[in-house]
Design an enzyme around this catalytic site. Structure first.
Site, mmCIF file in Angstrom:
data_model
loop_
_atom_site.group_PDB
_atom_site.id
_atom_site.type_symbol
_atom_site.label_atom_id
_atom_site.label_comp_id
_atom_site.label_asym_id
_atom_site.label_seq_id
_atom_site.Cartn_x
_atom_site.Cartn_y
_atom_site.Cartn_z
ATOM 1 N N CYS A 191 22.095 45.668 49.645
ATOM 2 C CA CYS A 191 20.525 45.657 50.349
ATOM 3 C C CYS A 191 19.775 44.690 49.515
ATOM 4 O O CYS A 191 18.600 44.332 49.981
ATOM 5 C CB CYS A 191 19.892 46.995 50.183
ATOM 6 S SG CYS A 191 20.803 48.159 51.246
ATOM 7 N N HIS A 243 11.977 46.698 50.737
ATOM 8 C CA HIS A 243 13.142 47.076 51.287
ATOM 9 C C HIS A 243 12.715 48.402 52.099
ATOM 10 O O HIS A 243 12.232 49.390 51.383
ATOM 11 C CB HIS A 243 14.250 47.299 50.157
ATOM 12 C CG HIS A 243 15.635 47.921 51.050
ATOM 13 N ND1 HIS A 243 16.024 47.648 52.269
ATOM 14 C CD2 HIS A 243 16.230 48.696 50.491
ATOM 15 C CE1 HIS A 243 17.180 48.097 52.271
ATOM 16 N NE2 HIS A 243 17.552 48.860 51.272
ATOM 17 N N ASN A 274 17.451 51.599 58.014
ATOM 18 C CA ASN A 274 17.734 50.951 56.796
ATOM 19 C C ASN A 274 18.938 49.869 57.276
ATOM 20 O O ASN A 274 19.838 50.392 57.531
ATOM 21 C CB ASN A 274 18.295 51.524 55.525
ATOM 22 C CG ASN A 274 18.673 50.848 54.389
ATOM 23 O OD1 ASN A 274 18.723 49.421 54.794
ATOM 24 N ND2 ASN A 274 19.051 51.320 53.529
HETATM 25 N N1 COA Z 1 19.170 66.743 59.024
HETATM 26 C C1 COA Z 1 18.970 68.135 58.632
HETATM 27 N N2 COA Z 1 19.323 68.410 57.319
HETATM 28 C C2 COA Z 1 19.817 67.746 56.497
HETATM 29 C C3 COA Z 1 20.033 66.319 56.708
HETATM 30 C C4 COA Z 1 19.751 65.780 58.005
HETATM 31 N N3 COA Z 1 19.914 64.440 58.599
HETATM 32 N N4 COA Z 1 20.466 65.522 55.778
HETATM 33 C C5 COA Z 1 20.625 66.353 54.571
HETATM 34 N N5 COA Z 1 19.991 67.690 55.071
HETATM 35 C C6 COA Z 1 20.080 69.059 54.401
HETATM 36 C C7 COA Z 1 20.976 68.910 53.238
HETATM 37 O O1 COA Z 1 22.353 69.345 53.905
HETATM 38 C C8 COA Z 1 20.252 69.966 52.327
HETATM 39 O O2 COA Z 1 20.567 71.238 52.831
HETATM 40 P P1 COA Z 1 20.891 72.384 51.625
HETATM 41 O O3 COA Z 1 19.619 72.497 50.939
HETATM 42 O O4 COA Z 1 21.150 73.625 52.711
HETATM 43 O O5 COA Z 1 21.898 72.026 50.813
HETATM 44 C C9 COA Z 1 18.879 69.548 52.431
HETATM 45 O O6 COA Z 1 18.857 68.891 53.789
HETATM 46 C C10 COA Z 1 18.190 68.778 51.587
HETATM 47 O O7 COA Z 1 19.148 67.535 51.133
HETATM 48 P P2 COA Z 1 18.566 66.713 50.000
HETATM 49 O O8 COA Z 1 19.871 65.722 49.876
HETATM 50 O O9 COA Z 1 18.096 67.415 48.965
HETATM 51 O O10 COA Z 1 17.503 65.888 50.774
HETATM 52 P P3 COA Z 1 16.506 64.713 50.093
HETATM 53 O O11 COA Z 1 15.331 65.333 50.155
HETATM 54 O O12 COA Z 1 17.049 64.290 48.914
HETATM 55 O O13 COA Z 1 16.857 63.723 51.056
HETATM 56 C C11 COA Z 1 17.852 61.646 51.530
HETATM 57 C C12 COA Z 1 18.077 62.976 51.616
HETATM 58 C C13 COA Z 1 19.314 61.115 51.911
HETATM 59 C C14 COA Z 1 17.007 61.265 52.936
HETATM 60 C C15 COA Z 1 17.220 60.883 50.291
HETATM 61 O O14 COA Z 1 17.924 61.593 49.285
HETATM 62 C C16 COA Z 1 17.126 59.460 50.330
HETATM 63 O O15 COA Z 1 16.873 58.887 51.430
HETATM 64 N N6 COA Z 1 17.988 58.858 49.383
HETATM 65 C C17 COA Z 1 18.087 57.476 49.143
HETATM 66 C C18 COA Z 1 19.275 57.114 49.934
HETATM 67 C C19 COA Z 1 19.314 55.438 50.334
HETATM 68 O O16 COA Z 1 18.078 54.910 50.457
HETATM 69 N N7 COA Z 1 20.384 54.818 50.486
HETATM 70 C C20 COA Z 1 20.640 53.433 50.557
HETATM 71 C C21 COA Z 1 20.000 52.760 49.573
HETATM 72 S S1 COA Z 1 19.897 51.009 49.821
#
Ligand code: COA
Length: 317
Positions: A108, A242, A272
């Site tokens: 990215c 980004h 993204n």
């Molecule tokens: N819909 C509903 N629930 C979801 C979900 C979705 N699309 N995705 C994850 N969950 C759930 C998980 O299973 C988890 O459930 P649990 O508590 O029962 O286990 C809960 O939501 C929380 O998950 P968590 O991973 O703690 O959420 P988060 O607040 O960290 O958000 C991301 C997850 C992926 C959105 C976040 O971590 C993120 O954006 N990270 C950066 C990723 C990124 O930018 N990648 C590209 C880099 S270039």
């Protein structure tokens, strides 16, 4: 260097969060509140090459240049149908330009890396204009059964034409070898002598690790480019960041203590699109007349690797 033209292209298919609810245990409310994404564009009938070519042609038109004016082509891309030749070789013919070209894979952060390469090439080689094309299809990398990652990404392309100039005020690239938080492998052809197991599967991501790395490294890069350019955050007109997650953008904004109006976003529309997010956003701002001559833009990106980059660029198109 100086940016003299921008362009972007999107797949025709709009995939809303509601559409994802049909086959994933997710909700529009969860996706919007955790990521800021309302919809994304995904490749269906068109190809990535189509998007790359369309965005490049628009950038050349916006710059007022023709194919013969381009002396170098740099494409930023993580994956496409071809292993070889590079995507730049594939689109060079379609664009009708005759110059050397290559691809970079800096995930990215690719647009910032490409700008730095272009800046060095313009300073050291006899080149008039360089075309940078960021064309990405992360929609073809993710597991569409994994709700924690597929909701985040979209496909798209963004391009710029750069020429000699004095608009790059500071740039910083950084790479720290951290593969675990974000990776994907694909199996190669077997040989009669192969003794190891191959992994072929979708993207693997630890979202929380990526989130923390993204915020801390972007803040570090931003501090360093501001100091390098001897410019304060107050002097920056727009932070063109980004577009990975609105909460990452908000965290960077809180650190910079700058007004929300300085942080344009379009993640709600496209998700993204990897290295294409910044040139796509730049193109939107340019075409909507939101960039004024003399504006100072701070661009910052992070991605798999872990690669990061930030730069301060004066807008003088
Ligand atoms: N819909 C509903 N629930 C979801 C979900 C979705 N699309 N995705 C994850 N969950 C759930 C998980 O299973 C988890 O459930 P649990 O508590 O029962 O286990 C809960 O939501 C929380 O998950 P968590 O991973 O703690 O959420 P988060 O607040 O960290 O958000 C991301 C997850 C992926 C959105 C976040 O971590 C993120 O954006 N990270 C950066 C990723 C990124 O930018 N990648 C590209 C880099 S270039």
């Amino acid at each position: 260097m100086r940016i003299i033209g921008t362009g972007s292209a999107h797949p025709s298919l709009v995939v809303t969060n509601k559409m994802l609810e049909n086959f994933l245990d997710t909700s529009d409310e969860w996706i919007v509140s955790r990521t800021g994404i309302e919809q994304r564009r995904l490749i269906s009938s068109e190809s990535l090459e189509d998007l790359a070519v369309e965005s490049a042609l628009k950038a050349m038109e916006n710059a007022g240049v023709v194919p013969d004016d381009i002396d170098f082509l740099i494409v930023s891309n993580v994956c496409n149908d071809y292993v070889t030749p590079s995507l730049s070789c594939v689109i060079q013919g379609e664009l009708g330009i005759k110059c050397p070209c290559f691809d970079i894979n800096c995930a990215c952060s690719g647009f910032i890396y490409a700008l730095d390469i272009a800046e060095s090439f313009l300073a050291t080689k006899d080149l008039r204009n360089i075309l940078i094309v960021c064309a990405e299809q992360p929609g073809r990398m993710v597991d569409w059964k994994d709700r924690a990652q597929c909701v985040l990404f979209g496909d798209g392309a963004g391009s710029v034409v750069v020429t000699k100039g004095d608009d790059m005020k500071a740039i910083r690239l950084n790479t720290v070898s951290k593969v675990d938080p974000l990776w994907q492998k694909r199996a190669m052809q077997p040989t009669p002598f192969l003794r190891k197991e191959e992994h072929d599967g979708p993207l693997v991501m630890n979202g929380q690790d990526v989130f923390k790395l993204a915020v801390s490294s972007s803040i570090d890069d931003i501090e360093k480019v501001l100091s390098k350019a001897n410019i304060s955050a107050e002097d920056i007109d727009l932070f063109v960041l980004h577009q990975a997650n609105i909460r990452i953008i908000d965290a960077i904004r809180h650190f910079s203590k700058q007004d929300k109006s300085k942080f344009p976003v379009n993640i709600n529309k496209y998700g993204n699109t990897s290295s294409a997010t910044i040139p796509i956003l730049l193109d939107e701002l340019n075409r909507e007349g939101k960039l004024k001559n003399g504006d100072l833009l701070l661009m910052s990106a992070f991605g798999a690797g872990f690669t990061t980059g930030a730069c301060i660029l004066r807008w003088s198109k």
